[in-house]
Design a protein around this motif. Structure first.
Motif, short mmCIF file in Angstrom:
data_model
loop_
_atom_site.label_atom_id
_atom_site.label_comp_id
_atom_site.label_asym_id
_atom_site.label_seq_id
_atom_site.Cartn_x
_atom_site.Cartn_y
_atom_site.Cartn_z
N SER A 22 25.17 56.97 133.72
CA SER A 22 23.96 58.26 133.56
C SER A 22 24.08 58.62 132.08
CB SER A 22 24.39 59.26 134.44
OG SER A 22 24.37 59.00 135.91
N MET A 23 25.42 58.51 131.57
CA MET A 23 25.68 59.15 130.36
C MET A 23 24.63 58.04 129.18
SD MET A 23 26.77 62.07 129.96
CE MET A 23 25.96 62.56 131.32
N ARG A 24 24.90 56.90 129.59
CA ARG A 24 24.20 55.66 128.62
C ARG A 24 22.62 55.76 128.85
NH1 ARG A 24 25.35 49.69 130.46
NH2 ARG A 24 27.62 50.63 130.40
N ILE A 25 22.12 56.17 130.13
CA ILE A 25 20.66 56.29 130.00
C ILE A 25 20.32 57.56 129.13
CG2 ILE A 25 18.90 57.23 131.53
CD1 ILE A 25 20.06 55.64 133.98
N ILE A 26 21.15 58.60 129.16
CA ILE A 26 20.90 59.65 128.46
C ILE A 26 20.99 59.38 126.77
CG2 ILE A 26 21.53 62.20 127.73
CD1 ILE A 26 22.69 62.36 130.50
N ASP A 27 21.95 58.56 126.48
CA ASP A 27 21.95 58.38 125.05
C ASP A 27 20.74 57.60 124.55
OD1 ASP A 27 24.53 59.41 124.91
OD2 ASP A 27 25.63 57.31 125.34
N VAL A 28 20.22 56.46 125.40
CA VAL A 28 19.01 55.51 124.84
C VAL A 28 17.58 56.00 125.11
CG1 VAL A 28 20.64 53.74 124.72
CG2 VAL A 28 19.34 54.09 127.08
N SER A 29 17.63 57.33 125.82
CA SER A 29 16.30 57.63 126.22
C SER A 29 15.36 58.30 125.41
CB SER A 29 16.35 58.57 127.64
OG SER A 29 17.15 59.55 127.60
N THR A 30 15.88 58.44 124.28
CA THR A 30 15.06 59.08 123.07
C THR A 30 13.72 58.76 123.16
OG1 THR A 30 16.97 59.71 121.76
CG2 THR A 30 14.89 59.50 120.80
N PHE A 31 13.61 57.40 123.40
CA PHE A 31 12.05 56.57 123.05
C PHE A 31 11.15 56.82 124.14
CE2 PHE A 31 14.91 54.35 119.93
CZ PHE A 31 14.05 54.56 118.97
N VAL A 32 11.70 57.39 125.42
CA VAL A 32 10.76 57.83 126.38
C VAL A 32 10.99 59.24 126.98
CG1 VAL A 32 10.74 55.60 127.32
CG2 VAL A 32 12.79 56.86 128.09
N SER A 33 11.31 60.06 125.81
CA SER A 33 11.45 61.46 126.28
C SER A 33 10.45 62.19 126.85
CB SER A 33 11.78 62.05 124.86
OG SER A 33 10.74 62.17 123.86
N ASP A 34 9.18 61.60 126.71
CA ASP A 34 7.84 62.23 127.51
C ASP A 34 7.72 61.85 128.63
OD1 ASP A 34 7.53 59.50 126.67
OD2 ASP A 34 5.33 60.00 126.39
N ALA A 35 8.90 61.02 129.15
CA ALA A 35 8.86 60.46 130.81
C ALA A 35 9.83 61.39 131.46
CB ALA A 35 9.25 59.10 130.54
N GLY A 36 10.63 62.16 130.93
CA GLY A 36 11.80 62.73 131.79
C GLY A 36 12.83 62.00 132.23
N VAL A 37 12.89 60.90 131.75
CA VAL A 37 14.18 60.02 132.20
C VAL A 37 15.46 60.55 131.91
CG1 VAL A 37 15.12 57.76 131.76
CG2 VAL A 37 12.70 57.91 132.05
N ASP A 38 15.54 61.21 130.55
CA ASP A 38 16.74 61.84 130.26
C ASP A 38 17.03 62.97 130.95
OD1 ASP A 38 14.52 63.27 129.45
OD2 ASP A 38 15.47 63.93 127.35
N GLN A 39 16.20 63.73 131.44
CA GLN A 39 16.43 64.85 132.39
C GLN A 39 16.70 64.49 133.68
OE1 GLN A 39 12.64 66.98 131.95
NE2 GLN A 39 13.24 68.22 130.16
N ALA A 40 16.15 63.61 134.23
CA ALA A 40 16.70 62.99 135.53
C ALA A 40 18.02 62.52 135.47
CB ALA A 40 15.55 61.66 136.06
N ALA A 41 18.37 61.75 134.52
CA ALA A 41 19.88 61.30 134.21
C ALA A 41 20.96 62.42 134.20
CB ALA A 41 19.81 60.29 133.15
N VAL A 42 20.59 63.42 133.58
CA VAL A 42 21.41 64.57 133.52
C VAL A 42 21.75 65.13 134.80
CG1 VAL A 42 21.57 67.10 132.81
CG2 VAL A 42 20.71 65.37 131.06
N SER A 43 20.58 65.09 135.50
CA SER A 43 20.43 65.78 137.13
C SER A 43 21.56 64.59 138.05
CB SER A 43 19.28 65.91 137.58
OG SER A 43 19.34 66.32 138.84
N LEU A 44 21.29 63.40 137.60
CA LEU A 44 22.16 62.46 138.13
C LEU A 44 23.47 62.50 137.96
CD1 LEU A 44 22.48 59.82 140.21
CD2 LEU A 44 22.02 58.43 138.12
N ALA A 45 23.91 62.74 136.62
CA ALA A 45 25.32 62.90 136.17
C ALA A 45 25.91 64.20 136.96
CB ALA A 45 25.14 63.04 134.92
N ALA A 46 24.95 65.16 137.08
CA ALA A 46 25.59 66.60 137.75
C ALA A 46 26.05 66.10 139.07
CB ALA A 46 24.71 67.41 137.56
N THR A 47 24.88 65.46 139.94
CA THR A 47 25.33 64.98 141.06
C THR A 47 26.24 64.28 141.38
OG1 THR A 47 22.68 65.26 141.65
CG2 THR A 47 24.05 64.01 143.05
N THR A 48 26.54 63.09 140.52
CA THR A 48 27.77 62.21 140.49
C THR A 48 29.03 63.29 140.34
OG1 THR A 48 26.52 60.70 139.51
CG2 THR A 48 28.82 60.31 139.47
#
Length: 152
Positions: free
Chosen positions: A77-103
């Protein structure tokens, strides 16, 4: 009448600006943007590979997902957050933060909440493919829903 003599110490910054060989701010910004842009392709490959690995190891069809470690899913999940800069308008980084919190909450409880993990994986797939095309309100609503699931 006395003569006043003014003394001006040399200004190093002004001299550096006047001297050739320096970089103009606008040129430095252009170079920095080009440097960041050069990371786009590799970042998107890492993002897609990481999502595929999460799906393979932790998805609903994963053969032995109960044997996987909380730490591994958290690190992915942290790796997704690290590389999701180029899709920041898609919300992938925020969903990955939530996945990390769930984990993290699963790790604290010592048990997987697969329904919560599966919802996050489904949302990550959706956001990665069409997230930037969704209306901002819909995307934000999805992220808020994931946060509610992760804090439950």
């Amino acid at each position: 009448m006395s003569v006043v003599r003014k003394f001006r110490p040399p200004n190093r910054l002004a001299k550096m600006i006047k001297d050739s060989g320096g970089l103009m701010a606008k040129d430095a910004i252009i170079a920095a943007e080009a440097g960041v842009e050069s990371l786009r392709e590799v970042s998107l490959v890492v993002l897609d590979d990481t999502l595929a690995e999460i799906e393979r190891r932790f998805g609903p069809s994963a053969v032995d997902r109960n044997a996987e470690s909380f730490e591994d899913l958290y690190a992915l999940s942290m790796r997704i957050i690290d590389v999701s800069t180029f899709v920041s308008d898609a919300g992938v980084d925020q969903a990955a933060v939530s996945l990390a919190a769930t984990t993290d909450s699963c790790a604290e409880a010592g048990a997987w909440r697969w329904n919560a993990i599966d919802v996050h994986l489904h949302a990550l797939r959706l956001l990665r493919t069409v997230g930037s095309q969704l209306p901002a309100a819909d995307r934000q609503s999805m992220i808020e829903g994931l946060h509610k699931v992760s804090h439950r």
